[in-house]
Structures are given as structure tokens and as C-alpha cells.
Design an enzyme around this catalytic site. Structure first.
Site, PDB file in Angstrom:
ATOM      1  CB  SER A   1       5.372  -1.470  12.080  1.00  0.00           C
ATOM      2  OG  SER A   1       4.949  -0.131  12.319  1.00  0.00           O
TER       3      SER A   1
ATOM      4  CD  GLU B   1      -3.149   5.540   6.544  1.00  0.00           C
ATOM      5  OE1 GLU B   1      -3.118   5.567   5.299  1.00  0.00           O
ATOM      6  OE2 GLU B   1      -2.241   5.028   7.232  1.00  0.00           O
TER       7      GLU B   1
ATOM      8  CG  ASN C   1      -1.752   1.227   1.369  1.00  0.00           C
ATOM      9  OD1 ASN C   1      -1.784   2.058   0.456  1.00  0.00           O
ATOM     10  ND2 ASN C   1      -2.436   1.367   2.490  1.00  0.00           N
TER      11      ASN C   1
ATOM     12  CD  GLU D   1      -3.308  -2.355   7.359  1.00  0.00           C
ATOM     13  OE1 GLU D   1      -2.203  -2.583   6.880  1.00  0.00           O
ATOM     14  OE2 GLU D   1      -3.945  -1.317   7.117  1.00  0.00           O
TER      15      GLU D   1
ATOM     16  N   GLY E   1       2.548   2.599  10.767  1.00  0.00           N
ATOM     17  CA  GLY E   1       3.472   3.723  10.613  1.00  0.00           C
ATOM     18  C   GLY E   1       4.172   4.136  11.898  1.00  0.00           C
TER      19      GLY E   1
ATOM     20  CG  HIS F   1      -5.821   1.809   5.196  1.00  0.00           C
ATOM     21  ND1 HIS F   1      -5.422   2.791   6.055  1.00  0.00           N
ATOM     22  CD2 HIS F   1      -4.774   0.951   5.082  1.00  0.00           C
ATOM     23  CE1 HIS F   1      -4.177   2.546   6.442  1.00  0.00           C
ATOM     24  NE2 HIS F   1      -3.762   1.430   5.866  1.00  0.00           N
TER      25      HIS F   1
ATOM     26  CE  LYS G   1      -0.298   3.289   4.727  1.00  0.00           C
ATOM     27  NZ  LYS G   1      -0.239   3.420   6.165  1.00  0.00           N
TER      28      LYS G   1
HETATM   29  P1  13P Z   1       3.120   0.626   7.682  1.00  0.00           P
HETATM   30  O1  13P Z   1       3.649  -0.658   7.102  1.00  0.00           O
HETATM   31  O2  13P Z   1       3.817   1.841   7.164  1.00  0.00           O
HETATM   32  O3  13P Z   1       3.037   0.568   9.172  1.00  0.00           O
HETATM   33  O4  13P Z   1       1.605   0.789   7.155  1.00  0.00           O
HETATM   34  C1  13P Z   1       0.739  -0.283   7.251  1.00  0.00           C
HETATM   35  C2  13P Z   1      -0.471   0.004   6.467  1.00  0.00           C
HETATM   36  O5  13P Z   1      -1.257   0.872   6.812  1.00  0.00           O
HETATM   37  C3  13P Z   1      -0.699  -0.766   5.240  1.00  0.00           C
HETATM   38  O6  13P Z   1      -1.984  -0.579   4.755  1.00  0.00           O
END
Ligand code: 13P
Length: 255
Positions: free
Chosen positions: A216, A100, A10, A170, A176, A98, A12
Site C-alpha cells: 500500500s 502471492e 509490480n 512486504e 492491496g 512474492h 501483477k
Molecule cells: P500494493 O502496493 O498494491 O499494496 O501491492 C504491494 C505488492 O504486493 C508489491 O509487490
């Protein structure tokens, strides 16, 4: 029950067009390192065509996925992307719900549910994300929150649809932050999700569903996660922006 592992990147809202092309070419050229693991790249919508073309040029088996979509096939929805458009661009997957999207853009379980149904109707495989916040975990509410999200996001799907879906667990506190869930913490929730899928359809259907862990994930923690019986892959954010790291994770899942 053997489920083919699936590792998705992803991206983003990152990279530019040249870097997206470069990263795609690097991943496509090194797909052998992923072994039997299925790979998916989910670039920003603006670069889907670029990444799709780079995959096509490399005759690559790496799949393409969107990061979000609307649930209607067309219409007056300024700024949105429709399911048939993703399909038209060569997407096989789409990330839905997601955290976010849920926290920053107000997506609710009913909305994610409508999108999951629309994705399946269009011929796309949804990667449906669920996960608790730190406050919810510390308040002992992980099971309740994940149960509500899984039931709400996947409500009304037929067993034949449900078995195609990919679920991504997640935990929001691990996204992150560099704070990965322990393999045991992740496995516990993955097992819960599989039992919920069993109650929504049947244990046989639940046994077919691939459940990714996200938050992560890095090459050095992927092997311990991959060793868990109900962790069938990873949804990778930051580490998916580097070919070495992304492929290192894919390799840990069965390369
Ligand atoms: P990170 O791997 O940067 O923690 O993000 C995970 C994520 O949100 C994947 O959709």
C-alpha cells in the site's frame, strides 16, 4: 553508507498490451522526476517484450524485471519461464518469493532459495520478498517469521552474491489493503533484516544491500517511509499502474 534508492512497479496480472505500452512510455518520458532513484518495471511475463521494446525505443534507463521464474535454465516445465529467457528479454531484475507466489502457488523458502541462486547465476538481480501475515503479527511472531524467510531464502549465497540482492519487506496484511505499515513498524523489520544479512555475511555486506518496503505504498505515504534509515525504496503494486502515482513515489525516495 549511501545506497541508491530503488522503486519497482509490480504490475501483477494487470493491464493489456496497449496500456502496458502507454504506461511504459509515460514512465520513460518522465524519468527525470525520479531524480537519482532507480526505477524498475515488472510487467506480466506476456508483456515483457512489449515493455522492453518501449523502454528501448525511448533509450530509457528504466530497468525491466520479471515477476517470477523457474530455477532451471530449460526443460520440460510447461508454463514456466527460465532465467536465461528473462535475460534474453532484457530483464535485469526478477521478483522472487512474492507473498502471492508463496500463499497462492505454494512457494517455499527452499524453492525461493533455488530461484535466487539461479537468478544470480544467470546474471539477474533477485528482489527477494519476505513478510508476515496479520495473524503472525498479532501473534507476536513477526521477527521469527521474517528471520526464517530471510535465512531460508538467502541460504548459501556467497557474500559477493548477497550484496547484489534486493530484499523486499512486504507485510502481507499491508498488500492491496490500503493499510500501510507505519514508518516505525517498517523500519523495525528493515533493521532486523539488515542485521540478519550481517550475520549471513558481514555488516559491510549488509550495509550495501537495498531493502525495499512494499504494501500500500502511495505518493502520500512514501516520504515518511523514505525518511527511515533502512528503507531503501519501494516495491509498488496498485500505485505502479498509474504513472503519476509511481513517479510520485519515486520522487519521495530522492527525486
Ligand atoms: P500494493 O502496493 O498494491 O499494496 O501491492 C504491494 C505488492 O504486493 C508489491 O509487490
Amino acid at each position: 553508507m549511501s545506497r541508491r534508492k530503488i522503486v519497482a512497479g509490480n504490475w501483477k496480472m494487470n493491464l493489456d498490451r496497449a496500456k502496458a505500452k502507454e504506461l511504459t512510455a509515460a514512465v520513460a518520458a518522465r524519468i527525470a522526476e525520479a531524480g537519482s532513484t532507480e526505477l524498475v518495471l515488472c510487467p506480466p511475463a506476456a508483456y515483457l517484450e512489449t515493455v522492453g521494446a518501449a523502454l528501448h525505443a525511448a533509450a530509457s534507463a528504466v530497468a525491466l524485471g520479471g515477476q517470477n521464474m523457474h530455477d532451471k535454465p530449460s526443460g520440460a516445465f510447461t508454463g514456466e519461464v527460465a532465467p536465461p529467457m528473462l535475460l534474453d528479454l532484457g530483464c535485469r531484475y526478477v521478483i522472487l518469493g512474492h507473498s502471492e507466489r508463496r500463499t497462492l502457488f505454494g512457494e517455499t523458502d527452499p524453492r525461493v532459495n533455488a530461484k535466487a541462486k539461479a537468478a544470480l547465476a544467470a546474471g539477474l538481480t533477485p528482489i527477494v520478498c519476505v513478510g508476515e501475515t496479520l495473524e503472525e503479527r498479532e501473534g507476536g511472531r513477526t521477527e521469527e517469521v521474517v528471520t526464517t524467510q530471510v535465512r531460508g531464502s538467502l541460504a548459501g549465497l556467497l557474500p559477493a552474491e548477497l550484496e547484489k540482492v534486493v530484499v523486499a519487506y512486504e507485510p502481507v496484511w499491508a498488500i492491496g489493503t490500503g493499510k500501510v505499515a507505519t514508518p516505525q513498524q517498517a523500519q523495525e523489520v528493515h533493521a532486523l533484516i539488515r542485521s540478519l544479512l550481517g550475520s549471513l555475511a558481514s555488516p559491510a555486506v549488509a550495509a550495501k544491500v537495498r531493502i525495499q518496503y512494499g504494501g500500500s505504498v502511495k505518493p502520500d505515504n512514501a516520504a515518511d517511509l523514505a525518511a527511515q534509515p533502512d528503507i531503501d525504496g519501494a516495491l509498488v503494486g496498485g500505485a505502479s499502474l498509474k504513472a503519476d502515482d509511481f513517479l510520485g513515489i519515486a520522487k519521495a525516495f530522492g527525486g
